[in-house]
Design a protein around this motif. Structure first.
Motif, mmCIF file in Angstrom:
data_model
loop_
_atom_site.group_PDB
_atom_site.id
_atom_site.type_symbol
_atom_site.label_atom_id
_atom_site.label_comp_id
_atom_site.label_asym_id
_atom_site.label_seq_id
_atom_site.Cartn_x
_atom_site.Cartn_y
_atom_site.Cartn_z
ATOM 1 N N VAL A 60 0.846 -1.197 0.000
ATOM 2 C CA VAL A 60 0.000 0.000 0.000
ATOM 3 C C VAL A 60 0.879 1.244 0.000
ATOM 4 N N ASN A 61 0.566 2.168 -0.898
ATOM 5 C CA ASN A 61 1.247 3.459 -0.898
ATOM 6 C C ASN A 61 0.249 4.586 -0.707
ATOM 7 N N ILE A 62 0.493 5.413 0.313
ATOM 8 C CA ILE A 62 -0.311 6.610 0.526
ATOM 9 C C ILE A 62 0.575 7.862 0.566
ATOM 10 N N GLY A 63 1.868 7.685 0.283
ATOM 11 C CA GLY A 63 2.803 8.808 0.279
ATOM 12 C C GLY A 63 2.838 9.492 -1.079
ATOM 13 N N ASP A 64 2.700 10.797 -1.096
ATOM 14 C CA ASP A 64 2.722 11.550 -2.347
ATOM 15 C C ASP A 64 4.122 11.554 -2.953
ATOM 16 N N ILE A 65 4.171 11.713 -4.281
ATOM 17 C CA ILE A 65 5.429 11.768 -5.024
ATOM 18 C C ILE A 65 5.450 13.054 -5.831
ATOM 19 N N GLU A 66 6.522 13.820 -5.681
ATOM 20 C CA GLU A 66 6.657 15.080 -6.412
ATOM 21 C C GLU A 66 8.033 15.119 -7.064
ATOM 22 N N ILE A 67 8.055 15.332 -8.389
ATOM 23 C CA ILE A 67 9.295 15.294 -9.153
ATOM 24 C C ILE A 67 9.417 16.572 -9.975
ATOM 25 N N ASN A 68 10.596 17.180 -9.925
ATOM 26 C CA ASN A 68 10.871 18.379 -10.706
ATOM 27 C C ASN A 68 12.144 18.147 -11.508
ATOM 28 N N LEU A 69 12.001 17.959 -12.822
ATOM 29 C CA LEU A 69 13.126 17.709 -13.719
ATOM 30 C C LEU A 69 13.098 18.710 -14.860
ATOM 31 N N PRO A 70 14.239 18.928 -15.537
ATOM 32 C CA PRO A 70 14.264 19.867 -16.670
ATOM 33 C C PRO A 70 13.322 19.436 -17.787
ATOM 34 N N THR A 71 12.931 20.382 -18.591
ATOM 35 C CA THR A 71 11.993 20.099 -19.688
ATOM 36 C C THR A 71 12.593 19.205 -20.758
#
Length: 199
Positions: A150-161
């Motif tokens: 079970v996953n309830i942890g949010d994922i946020e990714i910021n990479l170059p275009t």
């Protein structure tokens, strides 16, 4: 609880980082009913060839893991290059088996948030990020399974275009070299938000 800090400025071939095990490489080892609430803060001004990072196991080889939970947050800020492999998971960064060793994982839960920021990512690097496991490789045997996670942890990714090569998932981002179709992946639940920016 607490925070594990990594500040790296010199190149190294492999980074294996976990709050329980950086690398668990014990044939048939069994781990159960473990919890982690500690955070990981990792920052690198260079790109290690392989970075395997997770709240529980940075690297997990042919083992038995049951009913373990990560509630610590993971924050990675750093560069990637064309040869870089980055595997990041809430519970397992990189999992591996063998033709004779079983890989049995069940009942893992991730509650921690994963945040990735890379200002110099190469579009030919391999980046795999997930709530449970970044990458699972070479799960050969019939007895191997990954189930009821079970996953309830949010994922946020910021990479170059310019970046085009990343696998992101709530449960398992990437699996490869699996030579046996009888392996069981079942019973998983994904509740988190996945947010990708800069693409």
């Amino acid at each position: 609880s607490g925070t594990l800090y990594l500040r790296a400025s010199n190149p190294r071939y492999h980074h294996h980082i976990g709050n329980l095990f950086g690398q668990l490489n014990a044939y048939g080892a069994e781990v159960k009913n473990c919890t982690n609430s500690g955070n990981i803060e990792a920052e690198s001004t260079f790109a290690p060839l392989r970075c395997r990072l997770a709240g529980l196991f940075g690297v997990l080889y042919y083992s038995y893991v049951n009913d373990c939970t990560n509630s610590g947050n993971i924050n990675y800020n750093g560069a990637t290059t064309a040869t870089n492999q980055m595997y990041i998971g809430g519970c397992i960064g990189y999992g591996y088996s063998s033709k004779t060793g079983n890989f049995k994982v069940s009942g893992l839960k991730n509650k921690g948030k994963i945040t990735i920021n890379s200002g110099t990512a190469s579009k030919t690097a391999q980046i795999c990020i997930a709530g449970i496991a970044g990458s699972l490789q070479k799960l050969y045997t019939d007895a191997s399974y990954v189930k009821d996670c079970v996953n309830i942890g949010d994922i946020e990714i910021n990479l170059p275009t310019t970046y085009t090569g990343v696998d992101v998932a709530g449960i398992i981002a990437h699996h490869g070299s699996i030579d046996n179709t009888n392996i069981v992946f079942s019973g998983h639940k994904q509740y988190s938000t996945i947010k990708a920016m800069g693409w």
